[in-house]
Design an enzyme around this catalytic site. Structure first.
Site, PDB file in Angstrom:
ATOM      1  N   HIS A 155     -28.888   9.543 -11.333  1.00  0.00           N
ATOM      2  CA  HIS A 155     -28.215   9.641 -12.630  1.00  0.00           C
ATOM      3  C   HIS A 155     -27.906  11.096 -12.945  1.00  0.00           C
ATOM      4  O   HIS A 155     -28.765  11.955 -12.729  1.00  0.00           O
ATOM      5  CB  HIS A 155     -29.108   9.071 -13.732  1.00  0.00           C
ATOM      6  CG  HIS A 155     -28.519   9.228 -15.097  1.00  0.00           C
ATOM      7  ND1 HIS A 155     -27.469   8.442 -15.527  1.00  0.00           N
ATOM      8  CD2 HIS A 155     -28.801  10.102 -16.104  1.00  0.00           C
ATOM      9  CE1 HIS A 155     -27.138   8.816 -16.758  1.00  0.00           C
ATOM     10  NE2 HIS A 155     -27.927   9.828 -17.127  1.00  0.00           N
ATOM     11  N   ALA A 205      -6.378   2.540  10.119  1.00  0.00           N
ATOM     12  CA  ALA A 205      -6.815   3.519  11.117  1.00  0.00           C
ATOM     13  C   ALA A 205      -8.254   3.261  11.559  1.00  0.00           C
ATOM     14  O   ALA A 205      -8.563   3.277  12.759  1.00  0.00           O
ATOM     15  CB  ALA A 205      -6.682   4.924  10.528  1.00  0.00           C
ATOM     16  N   VAL A 208       0.824  -1.202   0.000  1.00  0.00           N
ATOM     17  CA  VAL A 208       0.000   0.000   0.000  1.00  0.00           C
ATOM     18  C   VAL A 208       0.867   1.265   0.000  1.00  0.00           C
ATOM     19  O   VAL A 208       0.674   2.173  -0.811  1.00  0.00           O
ATOM     20  CB  VAL A 208      -0.921   0.003   1.245  1.00  0.00           C
ATOM     21  CG1 VAL A 208      -1.915   1.125   1.168  1.00  0.00           C
ATOM     22  CG2 VAL A 208      -1.631  -1.313   1.371  1.00  0.00           C
ATOM     23  N   ILE A 209       1.844   1.299   0.896  1.00  0.00           N
ATOM     24  CA  ILE A 209       2.675   2.506   1.015  1.00  0.00           C
ATOM     25  C   ILE A 209       3.528   2.692  -0.240  1.00  0.00           C
ATOM     26  O   ILE A 209       3.621   3.803  -0.788  1.00  0.00           O
ATOM     27  CB  ILE A 209       3.551   2.436   2.285  1.00  0.00           C
ATOM     28  CG1 ILE A 209       2.660   2.512   3.529  1.00  0.00           C
ATOM     29  CG2 ILE A 209       4.594   3.562   2.294  1.00  0.00           C
ATOM     30  CD1 ILE A 209       3.385   2.455   4.859  1.00  0.00           C
ATOM     31  N   VAL A 262       8.321  -1.984   3.537  1.00  0.00           N
ATOM     32  CA  VAL A 262       8.152  -3.442   3.555  1.00  0.00           C
ATOM     33  C   VAL A 262       7.241  -3.909   4.696  1.00  0.00           C
ATOM     34  O   VAL A 262       7.317  -5.044   5.138  1.00  0.00           O
ATOM     35  CB  VAL A 262       9.523  -4.154   3.646  1.00  0.00           C
ATOM     36  CG1 VAL A 262      10.359  -3.890   2.409  1.00  0.00           C
ATOM     37  CG2 VAL A 262      10.291  -3.723   4.899  1.00  0.00           C
ATOM     38  N   GLY A 263       6.389  -3.026   5.153  1.00  0.00           N
ATOM     39  CA  GLY A 263       5.448  -3.389   6.210  1.00  0.00           C
ATOM     40  C   GLY A 263       5.765  -2.662   7.510  1.00  0.00           C
ATOM     41  O   GLY A 263       6.726  -1.893   7.590  1.00  0.00           O
TER      42      GLY A 263
HETATM   43  P1  NAD Z   1       2.451  -3.927   3.017  1.00  0.00           P
HETATM   44  O1  NAD Z   1       2.439  -5.150   3.830  1.00  0.00           O
HETATM   45  O2  NAD Z   1       1.198  -3.417   2.421  1.00  0.00           O
HETATM   46  O3  NAD Z   1       3.489  -4.091   1.805  1.00  0.00           O
HETATM   47  C1  NAD Z   1       4.845  -4.407   1.986  1.00  0.00           C
HETATM   48  C2  NAD Z   1       5.331  -5.107   0.734  1.00  0.00           C
HETATM   49  O4  NAD Z   1       6.740  -5.229   0.827  1.00  0.00           O
HETATM   50  C3  NAD Z   1       4.775  -6.510   0.584  1.00  0.00           C
HETATM   51  O5  NAD Z   1       4.222  -6.643  -0.707  1.00  0.00           O
HETATM   52  C4  NAD Z   1       5.999  -7.398   0.768  1.00  0.00           C
HETATM   53  O6  NAD Z   1       5.959  -8.558  -0.029  1.00  0.00           O
HETATM   54  C5  NAD Z   1       7.136  -6.498   0.311  1.00  0.00           C
HETATM   55  N1  NAD Z   1       8.439  -6.827   0.877  1.00  0.00           N
HETATM   56  C6  NAD Z   1       8.722  -7.193   2.163  1.00  0.00           C
HETATM   57  N2  NAD Z   1      10.062  -7.369   2.307  1.00  0.00           N
HETATM   58  C7  NAD Z   1      10.628  -7.108   1.097  1.00  0.00           C
HETATM   59  C8  NAD Z   1      11.972  -7.090   0.606  1.00  0.00           C
HETATM   60  N3  NAD Z   1      13.017  -7.365   1.412  1.00  0.00           N
HETATM   61  N4  NAD Z   1      12.187  -6.765  -0.697  1.00  0.00           N
HETATM   62  C9  NAD Z   1      11.130  -6.456  -1.508  1.00  0.00           C
HETATM   63  N5  NAD Z   1       9.844  -6.449  -1.091  1.00  0.00           N
HETATM   64  C10 NAD Z   1       9.595  -6.764   0.200  1.00  0.00           C
HETATM   65  O7  NAD Z   1       3.148  -2.818   3.952  1.00  0.00           O
HETATM   66  P2  NAD Z   1       3.302  -1.256   3.751  1.00  0.00           P
HETATM   67  O8  NAD Z   1       2.984  -0.847   2.367  1.00  0.00           O
HETATM   68  O9  NAD Z   1       4.648  -0.926   4.322  1.00  0.00           O
HETATM   69  O10 NAD Z   1       2.173  -0.689   4.707  1.00  0.00           O
HETATM   70  C11 NAD Z   1       2.226  -0.961   6.118  1.00  0.00           C
HETATM   71  C12 NAD Z   1       0.851  -1.007   6.722  1.00  0.00           C
HETATM   72  O11 NAD Z   1       0.268   0.258   6.712  1.00  0.00           O
HETATM   73  C13 NAD Z   1      -0.050  -1.960   5.976  1.00  0.00           C
HETATM   74  O12 NAD Z   1      -0.627  -2.839   6.893  1.00  0.00           O
HETATM   75  C14 NAD Z   1      -1.080  -1.089   5.364  1.00  0.00           C
HETATM   76  O13 NAD Z   1      -2.357  -1.673   5.386  1.00  0.00           O
HETATM   77  C15 NAD Z   1      -1.036   0.177   6.213  1.00  0.00           C
HETATM   78  N6  NAD Z   1      -1.319   1.314   5.327  1.00  0.00           N
HETATM   79  C16 NAD Z   1      -2.585   1.453   4.853  1.00  0.00           C
HETATM   80  C17 NAD Z   1      -2.864   2.463   3.966  1.00  0.00           C
HETATM   81  C18 NAD Z   1      -4.253   2.597   3.434  1.00  0.00           C
HETATM   82  O14 NAD Z   1      -5.164   2.055   4.021  1.00  0.00           O
HETATM   83  N7  NAD Z   1      -4.471   3.272   2.314  1.00  0.00           N
HETATM   84  C19 NAD Z   1      -1.873   3.329   3.545  1.00  0.00           C
HETATM   85  C20 NAD Z   1      -0.598   3.143   4.034  1.00  0.00           C
HETATM   86  C21 NAD Z   1      -0.340   2.124   4.939  1.00  0.00           C
END
Ligand code: NAD
Length: 476
Positions: free
Chosen positions: A450, A326, A190-191, A276-277
């Site tokens: 509409h 959130a 997502v980020i 990466v999370g």
């Molecule tokens: P995410 O889990 O959505 O994505 C992280 C991605 O990084 C995954 O696809 C994973 O496979 C990849 N990854 C992990 N390690 C890696 C590596 N070493 N090399 C390459 N790829 C790798 O996490 P995020 O995007 O960091 O977001 C964090 C949290 O914040 C999430 O739980 C998300 O739901 C929340 N968030 C939500 C929103 C929204 O609701 N719009 C916006 C921003 C963040």
């Protein structure tokens, strides 16, 4: 300062501040401890979401989208613009103003609701005592109930150590002072996709390295595939199955060494964002004597009502199981406040909406096709493309679709997936319908104004039975 409270909430992010306000509204003497401070060192409320997450990212997504539209879309509307110029400093200032207004808004809400805001660092001691530390000063507070809402922090990886200048996390990527010519992002989650979109629209060449071989595996397969095609067409260079092994910072840029399909590859960028999370914030939160059970992965273990292994101590939001969203945290905060006040309250974890704010937005609630297939549930599918929607045509936003999945036997809606303009807003009607256990027929029998993008929801519901008006239904 009062030192005895009915409830002490630790953390003033989306989960914590909402919990604190609701507790106070319910007549509980409530304090909220938070250790966040702004660049000037002043304490601020709102946590990650307001300060360095949801809100500033949406502010920049909007500004960057307007900038991109001025370049590529205005002409289609017959608007000739002599010269479109970026003033990044002004864009960042607007973002910051939005953040400041909202964080000040929470301060005011605390004031009018009588929540005691205690800036500082909290540590939970035995018997629901809490040590509050601010500067060198320590105070001991006692609470009948504690709500932990300490949130989460970006995961770091040893192969890309953050240096706050070249290699940054999501907070750093919301505050670049110039547009990086070549931007690398680790993680197509997502980020990665939201921030990648911001900088790509502002002119960066964005490359995203994603370790998994599937794009957005949590998203319905068809929608993920369609959004991958659109986002890569926009210019996001997304490399799946690509694992970063080493970064080397040199005068010319940051070398990213990675393995793609078992082949060693190298790419040079000017800035790197690690996305990466996130992981739960529990460091230094408990005294050794406090024996709280954690889940695998370090989140605080809670039951369905967010009570931890210690009676009277609750935990909500990113620090506990479930998606790090959130609105999920806020709902848990309200549930805990209500339950402390003796009311019945539950959170329906099956109906948490999800949104990715790319363009077009991706929004969904309930089950994906893949999840239904894996669970062996028979379903019917209705789908309607925005290309056949009058309002979408009028606003030049025809990409994407609404897709409804309904139980084959009962017709109950099991999942709604939207890729399209304002998908985030359109999804609310699906959440509401599903909350009342609607069938696709219930939606089909409702009247939609509409012209509106919502009509795509109506037509997708009609399409479940093969009755869509503005497309040739697949079932005929
Ligand atoms: P995410 O889990 O959505 O994505 C992280 C991605 O990084 C995954 O696809 C994973 O496979 C990849 N990854 C992990 N390690 C890696 C590596 N070493 N090399 C390459 N790829 C790798 O996490 P995020 O995007 O960091 O977001 C964090 C949290 O914040 C999430 O739980 C998300 O739901 C929340 N968030 C939500 C929103 C929204 O609701 N719009 C916006 C921003 C963040």
């Amino acid at each position: 300062m009062d030192t005895t409270f009915d409830v002490v909430v630790i953390g003033a992010g989306s989960a914590g501040y909402v919990a604190a306000i609701r507790c106070a509204q319910l007549g509980l003497l409530t304090a909220c401890i938070d250790n966040w401070s702004n660049e000037a060192g002043h304490p601020v409320l709102g946590g990650t979401c307001l300060n360095v997450g949801c809100i500033p990212s949406k502010a920049l997504l909007e500004s960057s989208e307007l900038y991109a539209q001025a370049h590529k879309d205005y002409q289609k509307h017959g608007i000739e613009v002599e010269k479109v110029q970026l003033n990044l400093a002004a864009m960042m200032e607007r973002k910051q103003n939005v953040v400041t207004q909202l964080t000040a808004g929470i301060e005011e809400l605390f004031r009018v609701n009588g929540v005691h805001w205690l800036p500082g660092q909290a540590k939970i001691l035995e018997d629901k005592n809490i040590q509050l530390q601010r500067g060198g000063e320590r105070t001991e507070i006692v609470a009948k109930y504690i709500i932990i809402a300490t949130g989460s922090s970006p995961i770091t990886i040893p192969v890309a150590t953050l240096d706050k200048t070249h290699i940054v996390d999501s907070s750093g990527a919301l505050a670049f002072t110039e547009v990086p010519e070549r931007l690398g992002i680790i993680g197509a989650g997502v980020i990665g996709l939201e921030l990648g979109s911001v900088w790509q629209r502002l002119g960066s060449k964005v490359t995203i390295l994603e370790a998994q071989d599937q794009f957005l595996p949590v998203v319905d397969g068809q929608i993920a595939k369609e959004s991958y095609r659109i986002l890569t067409q926009q210019g996001l260079d997304i490399h799946l199955n690509s694992r970063l092994t080493k970064t080397v910072t040199q005068a010319s840029g940051i070398q990213l060494h990675y393995i793609h399909n078992e082949q060693k590859q190298m790419l040079e960028v000017d800035k790197l964002v690690v996305a990466v999370g996130r992981m739960a914030n529990t460091d230094n939160l408990f005294d050794e004597a406090v024996d709280l059970v954690l889940d695998e992965g370090g989140k605080i273990h809670v039951d369905e009502y967010c009570e931890t292994s210690l009676p009277g101590i609750y935990a909500v939001g990113d620090v506990v199981r479930g998606p790090m969203l959130a609105h999920k945290g806020s709902e848990e905060g309200i549930m805990v406040a209500e339950r402390i006040a003796g009311h019945h309250y539950t959170v329906d974890y099956h109906l948490i909406p999800n949104i990715i704010y790319t363009n077009p937005e991706i929004a969904w609630v309930g089950k994906t096709e893949e999840e239904l297939q894996a669970a062996g549930i028979d379903y019917q599918l209705g789908s309607f493309p925005f290309a056949a929607n009058g309002r979408a045509k009028a606003i030049e936003r025809t990409q994407g679709r609404v897709k409804i999945l309904a139980d084959k036997k009962t017709d109950r809606v099991l999942g709604v997936h939207i890729l399209g303009e304002y998908a985030s807003e359109l999804l609310a009607q699906a959440v509401l319908a599903m909350n009342f256990s609607a069938s696709s027929e219930d939606i089909a029998l409702s009247i939609f104004a509409h012209p509106s993008l919502s009509e795509a929801m109506h037509e997708a519901a009609l399409d479940v039975q093969g009755n869509a008006i503005h497309i040739k239904s697949r079932k005929r």
